[in-house]
Design a protein around this motif. Structure first.
Motif, mmCIF file in Angstrom:
data_model
loop_
_atom_site.group_PDB
_atom_site.id
_atom_site.type_symbol
_atom_site.label_atom_id
_atom_site.label_comp_id
_atom_site.label_asym_id
_atom_site.label_seq_id
_atom_site.Cartn_x
_atom_site.Cartn_y
_atom_site.Cartn_z
ATOM 1 N N GLY A 163 0.792 -1.281 -0.151
ATOM 2 C CA GLY A 163 -0.004 0.018 0.096
ATOM 3 C C GLY A 163 0.820 1.353 -0.133
ATOM 4 N N GLN A 188 -8.805 -4.388 1.476
ATOM 5 C CA GLN A 188 -9.167 -3.014 1.058
ATOM 6 C C GLN A 188 -8.953 -1.920 2.163
ATOM 7 O OE1 GLN A 188 -13.443 -3.441 -0.171
ATOM 8 N NE2 GLN A 188 -12.928 -2.786 -2.362
ATOM 9 N N ARG A 189 -9.349 -2.382 3.611
ATOM 10 C CA ARG A 189 -9.243 -1.454 4.612
ATOM 11 C C ARG A 189 -7.681 -1.221 4.708
ATOM 12 N NH1 ARG A 189 -7.549 -2.792 9.762
ATOM 13 N NH2 ARG A 189 -7.968 -4.982 9.424
ATOM 14 N N LEU A 191 -5.172 -1.589 2.890
ATOM 15 C CA LEU A 191 -4.416 -0.853 1.521
ATOM 16 C C LEU A 191 -4.935 0.765 1.544
ATOM 17 C CD1 LEU A 191 -4.650 -3.332 -1.176
ATOM 18 C CD2 LEU A 191 -2.532 -2.711 -0.004
ATOM 19 N N ALA A 192 -6.246 0.870 1.978
ATOM 20 C CA ALA A 192 -6.759 2.259 2.165
ATOM 21 C C ALA A 192 -6.022 2.927 3.284
ATOM 22 C CB ALA A 192 -8.158 2.188 2.389
ATOM 23 N N ASP A 197 -4.920 3.987 -3.489
ATOM 24 C CA ASP A 197 -6.214 4.243 -4.465
ATOM 25 C C ASP A 197 -7.039 3.034 -4.565
ATOM 26 O OD1 ASP A 197 -8.339 5.030 -6.029
ATOM 27 O OD2 ASP A 197 -7.190 6.103 -7.525
ATOM 28 N N LEU A 198 -8.421 2.680 -3.791
ATOM 29 C CA LEU A 198 -8.791 1.180 -4.211
ATOM 30 C C LEU A 198 -9.495 1.289 -5.452
ATOM 31 C CD1 LEU A 198 -10.770 1.126 -0.773
ATOM 32 C CD2 LEU A 198 -8.484 -0.176 -1.409
ATOM 33 N N SER A 199 -9.713 2.355 -6.245
ATOM 34 C CA SER A 199 -10.232 2.287 -7.635
ATOM 35 C C SER A 199 -8.977 1.456 -8.508
ATOM 36 C CB SER A 199 -10.539 3.540 -8.235
ATOM 37 O OG SER A 199 -9.640 4.393 -8.422
ATOM 38 N N VAL A 201 -7.156 -1.057 -7.400
ATOM 39 C CA VAL A 201 -7.133 -2.500 -6.882
ATOM 40 C C VAL A 201 -7.864 -3.203 -7.207
ATOM 41 C CG1 VAL A 201 -6.960 -3.758 -4.739
ATOM 42 C CG2 VAL A 201 -6.253 -1.502 -4.645
ATOM 43 N N ILE A 203 -9.380 -6.952 -6.665
ATOM 44 C CA ILE A 203 -9.408 -7.804 -5.497
ATOM 45 C C ILE A 203 -9.570 -9.279 -6.385
ATOM 46 C CG2 ILE A 203 -10.911 -8.616 -3.797
ATOM 47 C CD1 ILE A 203 -9.470 -6.137 -3.145
ATOM 48 N N ALA A 221 -17.013 0.041 -2.926
ATOM 49 C CA ALA A 221 -15.597 0.544 -2.249
ATOM 50 C C ALA A 221 -14.907 1.083 -3.174
ATOM 51 C CB ALA A 221 -14.986 -0.369 -1.133
ATOM 52 N N SER A 223 -13.041 -0.566 -6.077
ATOM 53 C CA SER A 223 -11.917 -1.655 -6.508
ATOM 54 C C SER A 223 -12.806 -2.652 -7.769
ATOM 55 C CB SER A 223 -11.623 -2.902 -5.522
ATOM 56 O OG SER A 223 -10.969 -2.068 -4.470
#
Length: 319
Positions: A163, A188-189, A191-192, A197-199, A201, A203, A221, A223
């Protein structure tokens, strides 16, 4: 427009074409290979070139290869193969572990015996910005994993380093997850929290479940959903994998879907003959030959397929 490194040089993101977001060339423990494996280097390279050239003829232009430490990344071999195929290979940096870290990191790092800033961040950033080892090939994305054991101390340390490296460089991330433990939400939690930037990522292995509510929670969220194990029908039947994508598209999540097989030219985790018997469709051809026709029979359009294979992977690099 974004310039992306590949194993044979840089390419503009607009030129990626059709992309499979999670395919290995080799999954190969180098230490094991050098001591125990029956290995013909030239024959294996020739076979990989043949398989990747066939994939190119089936309409795929680029693969993302998330083979990192823990999976046997060896760039000189990938360079040889990439030079003999028109298929683009984008390589990764990171560490693949379900539990502990390699011993190279046990005693060195923040608060440890040899107290210093996290060495993994420095390594990952170098791979992304300067090149891997002395090859000059830069990684194009980051990779980490969280499996059934959950967020172990080793897994968390890798994930936070990934991250941080993403936040510093803007490089996108793919995460191996286990959807049955809903570990994508944990990834997600974490890395954020480190500024990723979760967009940007993926999964990974989201396609191993039919739990639409879980998948929508991940997508909402920000991703991308890696529906990336086509051919591994022992984990989830083909029809369920296809129907899950069809339902996600019906609910308006077309722009969150990317696909792949998680296949390889060679994997040393299992006997090749036994593998072919157990998972006969787990190969690079399956999406082109079987999955795309099944998705279209389920109601997806040619433009939907272009979104999944072209526009969504391109946005992964461009956001």
């Amino acid at each position: 427009m974004t310039v992306i490194p590949t194993a044979t040089g840089t390419v503009d993101s607009a030129e990626l074409g059709r992309v499979l977001v999670h395919e290995h060339v080799f999954v190969l423990g180098e230490e094991y290979r050098q001591n125990y494996a029956d290995w013909d280097e030239d024959a294996r390279v020739d076979d990989a070139v043949e398989q990747l050239n066939e994939l190119k003829t089936l309409g795929i232009d680029t693969i993302l290869d998330p083979t990192v430490l823990g999976l046997g990344r060896y760039l000189p071999r990938i360079e040889k193969i990439a030079a003999r195929t028109d298929l683009r290979i984008i390589v990764a940096t990171g560490i693949y572990t379900y539990n502990d870290l390699p011993f190279q990191f046990h005693y060195t790092g923040p608060g440890l015996l040899f107290d210093r800033p996290e060495p993994m961040v420095e390594m990952f950033v170098k791979d992304l910005t300067e090149g891997i080892a002395d090859t000059g090939v830069r990684a194009g994305f980051l990779k980490c994993a969280i499996e059934a054991p959950g967020l172990t101390p080793g897994v968390e340390r890798v994930m936070r380093a990934v991250g941080q490296a993403s936040a510093q460089t803007g490089a996108p991330i793919t995460v191996h997850t286990n959807p049955h433990t809903r570990s994508g939400l944990v990834a997600q939690r974490v890395l954020a929290e480190e500024g990723a930037d979760l967009s940007r990522v993926v999964i990974g292995h989201s396609g191993d479940t039919t739990d639409i509510d879980y998948l929508i929670e991940l997508a909402d969220a920000g991703s991308l959903l890696g529906m990336d194990r086509f051919g591994l029908n022992v984990l989830l039947p083909f029809e369920d994998r296809v129907n899950t994508i069809v339902e996600l598209v019906r609910r308006g999540y077309l722009d969150k879907i990317v696909i792949a097989h998680d296949a390889s030219c060679h994997i040393d985790w299992m006997d090749p003959v036994a593998k072919a018997q157990a998972v006969p469709q787990w190969n690079y051809r399956h999406i082109s030959e079987d999955v795309i026709p099944a998705l279209m029979a389920g109601g997806l359009t040619e433009d939907d397929i272009e979104a999944i294979l072209v526009r969504n992977p391109r946005r992964y690099f461009e956001n």
